[in-house]
Design a protein around this motif. Sequence first.
Motif, PDB file in Angstrom:
ATOM      1  N   LEU A   3     126.029  58.428  32.375  1.00 17.04           N
ATOM      2  CA  LEU A   3     125.924  57.658  33.564  1.00 17.04           C
ATOM      3  C   LEU A   3     127.356  57.469  34.395  1.00 17.04           C
ATOM      4  CD1 LEU A   3     123.746  54.867  32.395  1.00 17.04           C
ATOM      5  CD2 LEU A   3     122.989  56.472  33.777  1.00 17.04           C
ATOM      6  N   TYR A   8     125.467  52.888  36.429  1.00 17.54           N
ATOM      7  CA  TYR A   8     125.607  51.721  35.222  1.00 17.54           C
ATOM      8  C   TYR A   8     125.504  50.356  36.155  1.00 17.54           C
ATOM      9  CZ  TYR A   8     126.272  49.193  31.121  1.00 17.54           C
ATOM     10  OH  TYR A   8     126.031  48.333  30.173  1.00 17.54           O
ATOM     11  N   LEU A  11     121.940  49.789  37.085  1.00 16.45           N
ATOM     12  CA  LEU A  11     121.110  49.268  35.997  1.00 16.45           C
ATOM     13  C   LEU A  11     121.510  48.070  35.352  1.00 16.45           C
ATOM     14  CD1 LEU A  11     120.969  52.666  34.062  1.00 16.45           C
ATOM     15  CD2 LEU A  11     119.474  51.763  35.365  1.00 16.45           C
ATOM     16  N   LEU A  44     117.628  57.016  39.143  1.00 12.43           N
ATOM     17  CA  LEU A  44     117.595  56.472  37.869  1.00 12.43           C
ATOM     18  C   LEU A  44     115.999  56.475  37.327  1.00 12.43           C
ATOM     19  CD1 LEU A  44     120.047  53.596  38.719  1.00 12.43           C
ATOM     20  CD2 LEU A  44     120.359  55.830  37.116  1.00 12.43           C
ATOM     21  N   ARG A  47     115.350  59.658  35.985  1.00 16.72           N
ATOM     22  CA  ARG A  47     116.054  60.052  34.471  1.00 16.72           C
ATOM     23  C   ARG A  47     115.340  59.222  33.624  1.00 16.72           C
ATOM     24  NH1 ARG A  47     122.134  59.767  36.491  1.00 16.72           N
ATOM     25  NH2 ARG A  47     122.355  60.109  33.914  1.00 16.72           N
ATOM     26  N   TYR A  49     115.344  55.689  33.483  1.00 18.42           N
ATOM     27  CA  TYR A  49     116.010  54.506  33.259  1.00 18.42           C
ATOM     28  C   TYR A  49     115.150  53.048  33.967  1.00 18.42           C
ATOM     29  CZ  TYR A  49     120.086  56.669  31.286  1.00 18.42           C
ATOM     30  OH  TYR A  49     120.999  57.381  30.452  1.00 18.42           O
ATOM     31  N   PRO A  66     113.830  47.495  34.575  1.00 20.00           N
ATOM     32  CA  PRO A  66     114.204  48.413  33.542  1.00 20.00           C
ATOM     33  C   PRO A  66     113.284  49.000  32.428  1.00 20.00           C
ATOM     34  CG  PRO A  66     114.715  46.097  32.825  1.00 20.00           C
ATOM     35  CD  PRO A  66     113.869  45.931  34.063  1.00 20.00           C
ATOM     36  N   LYS A  69     114.580  52.843  27.810  1.00 19.25           N
ATOM     37  CA  LYS A  69     115.983  53.449  27.805  1.00 19.25           C
ATOM     38  C   LYS A  69     117.033  52.743  28.305  1.00 19.25           C
ATOM     39  CE  LYS A  69     117.529  58.290  29.263  1.00 19.25           C
ATOM     40  NZ  LYS A  69     117.165  59.290  29.855  1.00 19.25           N
ATOM     41  N   THR A  70     116.734  51.960  29.302  1.00 15.12           N
ATOM     42  CA  THR A  70     117.908  51.028  29.714  1.00 15.12           C
ATOM     43  C   THR A  70     118.218  49.957  28.626  1.00 15.12           C
ATOM     44  OG1 THR A  70     117.262  51.369  31.895  1.00 15.12           O
ATOM     45  CG2 THR A  70     118.491  49.313  31.560  1.00 15.12           C
ATOM     46  N   LEU A  73     120.323  51.377  26.125  1.00 19.97           N
ATOM     47  CA  LEU A  73     122.027  51.583  26.835  1.00 19.97           C
ATOM     48  C   LEU A  73     122.561  50.268  26.733  1.00 19.97           C
ATOM     49  CD1 LEU A  73     123.363  53.637  28.436  1.00 19.97           C
ATOM     50  CD2 LEU A  73     122.547  52.630  30.383  1.00 19.97           C
TER      51      LEU A  73
END
Length: 114
Positions: A3, A8, A11, A44, A47, A49, A66, A69-70, A73
């Motif tokens: 990212l 980021y 997110l 996002l 992808r 997220y 979110p 996957k988020t 992260l």
Amino acid sequence: MDLTSTEYDYLDVVAWHPEGLRLTDLAERMGVSKASASAMASKLEARGYLDRTPDPEDKRASLIRPTPKTAALESEESAIHARAAATLAAALGAEELARFEELFEKACRGLPSA
């Protein structure tokens, strides 16, 4: 991490609102236009997220949430921070570490808020 810092940042804002954010709220929090926030949210989402779900209070709107996957992260970020803190603690003595923390906090207070 795959990212950019801007991705980021988006997110991070969404992660603080697991109940979901409307696009207009996300744009406001990021200080960007609704079109810019929409483009980033779509990127996002593609992808994996972010998810969009219908807003139960307004059928014309959707909520951005979110994904797992988020959340993963966020765990990765915590591990990175822990490793960095351990590295600093190993490289600096107690007085040096205390001074570093003091200077770092001072520098952070001087940064403009987002």
